[in-house]
Motif scaffolding. Sequence first.
Motif, PDB file in Angstrom:
ATOM      1  N   SER A 351      23.340 -24.354  -4.298  1.00  0.00           N
ATOM      2  CA  SER A 351      22.396 -25.220  -3.346  1.00  0.00           C
ATOM      3  C   SER A 351      21.684 -24.253  -2.306  1.00  0.00           C
ATOM      4  O   SER A 351      20.540 -23.922  -2.493  1.00  0.00           O
ATOM      5  N   ALA A 354      19.465 -22.235  -4.616  1.00  0.00           N
ATOM      6  CA  ALA A 354      18.360 -23.026  -4.926  1.00  0.00           C
ATOM      7  C   ALA A 354      17.390 -22.802  -3.717  1.00  0.00           C
ATOM      8  O   ALA A 354      16.188 -22.745  -3.946  1.00  0.00           O
ATOM      9  N   THR A 355      17.874 -23.120  -2.526  1.00  0.00           N
ATOM     10  CA  THR A 355      17.010 -23.245  -1.289  1.00  0.00           C
ATOM     11  C   THR A 355      16.561 -21.847  -0.882  1.00  0.00           C
ATOM     12  O   THR A 355      15.333 -21.504  -0.312  1.00  0.00           O
ATOM     13  N   ARG A 357      15.487 -19.625  -2.981  1.00  0.00           N
ATOM     14  CA  ARG A 357      14.152 -19.565  -3.945  1.00  0.00           C
ATOM     15  C   ARG A 357      13.248 -20.565  -3.554  1.00  0.00           C
ATOM     16  O   ARG A 357      11.838 -20.327  -3.249  1.00  0.00           O
ATOM     17  N   GLN A 358      13.464 -21.734  -3.054  1.00  0.00           N
ATOM     18  CA  GLN A 358      12.543 -22.752  -2.200  1.00  0.00           C
ATOM     19  C   GLN A 358      12.029 -22.346  -1.148  1.00  0.00           C
ATOM     20  O   GLN A 358      10.926 -22.474  -1.015  1.00  0.00           O
ATOM     21  N   ALA A 361       9.253 -19.560  -2.291  1.00  0.00           N
ATOM     22  CA  ALA A 361       7.822 -20.478  -2.863  1.00  0.00           C
ATOM     23  C   ALA A 361       7.290 -21.216  -1.839  1.00  0.00           C
ATOM     24  O   ALA A 361       6.139 -21.332  -2.054  1.00  0.00           O
ATOM     25  N   SER A 362       7.908 -21.783  -0.738  1.00  0.00           N
ATOM     26  CA  SER A 362       7.147 -22.439   0.318  1.00  0.00           C
ATOM     27  C   SER A 362       6.404 -21.418   1.171  1.00  0.00           C
ATOM     28  O   SER A 362       5.530 -22.112   1.601  1.00  0.00           O
ATOM     29  N   GLU A 389       7.366 -28.932   3.720  1.00  0.00           N
ATOM     30  CA  GLU A 389       8.077 -28.207   2.664  1.00  0.00           C
ATOM     31  C   GLU A 389       8.940 -27.149   3.209  1.00  0.00           C
ATOM     32  O   GLU A 389       9.972 -27.134   2.786  1.00  0.00           O
ATOM     33  N   ASN A 392      11.805 -28.225   5.479  1.00  0.00           N
ATOM     34  CA  ASN A 392      12.826 -28.909   4.791  1.00  0.00           C
ATOM     35  C   ASN A 392      13.680 -27.934   4.049  1.00  0.00           C
ATOM     36  O   ASN A 392      14.952 -28.070   3.960  1.00  0.00           O
ATOM     37  N   ALA A 393      12.981 -26.901   3.391  1.00  0.00           N
ATOM     38  CA  ALA A 393      13.813 -25.812   2.801  1.00  0.00           C
ATOM     39  C   ALA A 393      14.617 -25.091   3.591  1.00  0.00           C
ATOM     40  O   ALA A 393      15.684 -24.758   3.171  1.00  0.00           O
ATOM     41  N   SER A 396      17.498 -27.250   4.578  1.00  0.00           N
ATOM     42  CA  SER A 396      18.311 -27.095   3.523  1.00  0.00           C
ATOM     43  C   SER A 396      19.240 -26.004   3.389  1.00  0.00           C
ATOM     44  O   SER A 396      20.431 -26.213   3.161  1.00  0.00           O
ATOM     45  N   ARG A 397      18.811 -25.168   3.698  1.00  0.00           N
ATOM     46  CA  ARG A 397      19.718 -23.594   3.607  1.00  0.00           C
ATOM     47  C   ARG A 397      20.688 -23.564   4.784  1.00  0.00           C
ATOM     48  O   ARG A 397      21.719 -23.391   4.446  1.00  0.00           O
TER      49      ARG A 397
END
Length: 464
Positions: A351, A354-355, A357-358, A361-362, A389, A392-393, A396-397
């Motif tokens: 996770s 992934a965050t 990278r998110q 990108a965001s 977005e 939220n990313a 999440s991190r």
Amino acid sequence: MARRFGMKCASVLLAIGVSAAQAPLAMAETLSDAMAAAYKQSGLLDQNQALLRAADEDVAIAQAALRPTLNYAITHGWTDPNTSISGNSAWATTASLTAEFLIYNFGRGKAAVEAQKEIVLATRDGLVSVEQQVLLRAVKAYVDVRSAVENAQLQSNSVRVLTQELRAANDRFEVGEVTQTDVALAQARLAAARANEASARGNLAIAREEYRAATGNLPGALSTPPALPMTAKTLDAAKAIARQGHPDILAAQHNVAAADLAIEISMAAMKPALVGSAETKWQDVGGTDFVSNNVGVSLRGTIYSGGKLSADYRKAVANAEAARAGLHQTRLAVDQGVANAWAQLAIAAASLEATERQIRASRVALRGAREEAQLGSRTTLDVLNAEQELLNAEASRITAQSNQYLAAYSLLSSMGLLTAEHLKLGVVIYDPEAYFNTVKSAPVQRVSPQGKRLDSLLEALGKN
């Protein structure tokens, strides 16, 4: 007025958390500091240490049952030994000193001592299990405070950014570039951000109180957690370590041994006991002294007790079966705990990756949405969605980082390694053998040299 007062209090609370996060690292509390404070100030550990000392005394009580007993009795009363003789009654005083000592009881006494020793060992392992709970709670409280501070900062920054977006939307509306709908959307997002900011502040207050409950004091500045602790290279290796040394398994094994000894004790209870005795009695009846001495040996046993002894034996057998089943269940639970913690650690690592990278990108998407909005190819809603977005990313991190640390220390706990000794916390570790070695031979407190050493130990522990 009430709303302004509430906003002011919330701002002060956020300032406390933010200043804690931004304080110099030289003054910051580390994760080890938090765990050390929890170890030293835990009332739960104090409670279970006292319960362990009580179990130690049960060994002394069982040991005392194997030793001679010396009792005295002094009576004074009126007696009439022969009512057929006139004037034979008189006041009488009697003093006796009686000693009894066990000669043989088919090993029941020794088995009782060994059973109590097994219970002591199980209680020691139970204390280690409690220690792991205390330290894991401190870890969770630590990472929760840091996460709450970061979330509060994130939500505060979101409010600031959306305030700017609303201002820009108003400016563009004034010149006719956007409609009232765009302004309303910006206002709605800003209101939601302020609600989230208030929630984050509340969560920070809750996290701070949990930290105080776990460690004994409110958090100050918290440093960045250290590198993840070493655990095991594979899941099978982690399970092997847990099966060999997890305190719950060790405690269950000692409980099985104690239950087996209880069967021996119940079987021996059906057999007689050989007891020696000696008595000296002095009697003064009507001014005449009498002294008598006697020494003897008696064989004592039960012929019929209503089925109690047989029931005790059957109960001991059933308890032993239950203890073995409990050991089996404990092993399964430990295996499951290790596997769960291992999976949670893998999930958190994935996770987090992934965050990251998110977030990258965001950020690109948000930058592009803003540029395109200026050119008229994107709406205000597109920009607000891109900002959400990214928010939220980033949130999440924060959650993934917290989960990763908690999973790593949960894995240590599931392996039985989350202890002050293994982590080298730099605290004075409670020595369970010190008190046991002082009382195991059943010293007479305040009389024998052993009793004096016991007093000194109690004073050193701060329990006297």
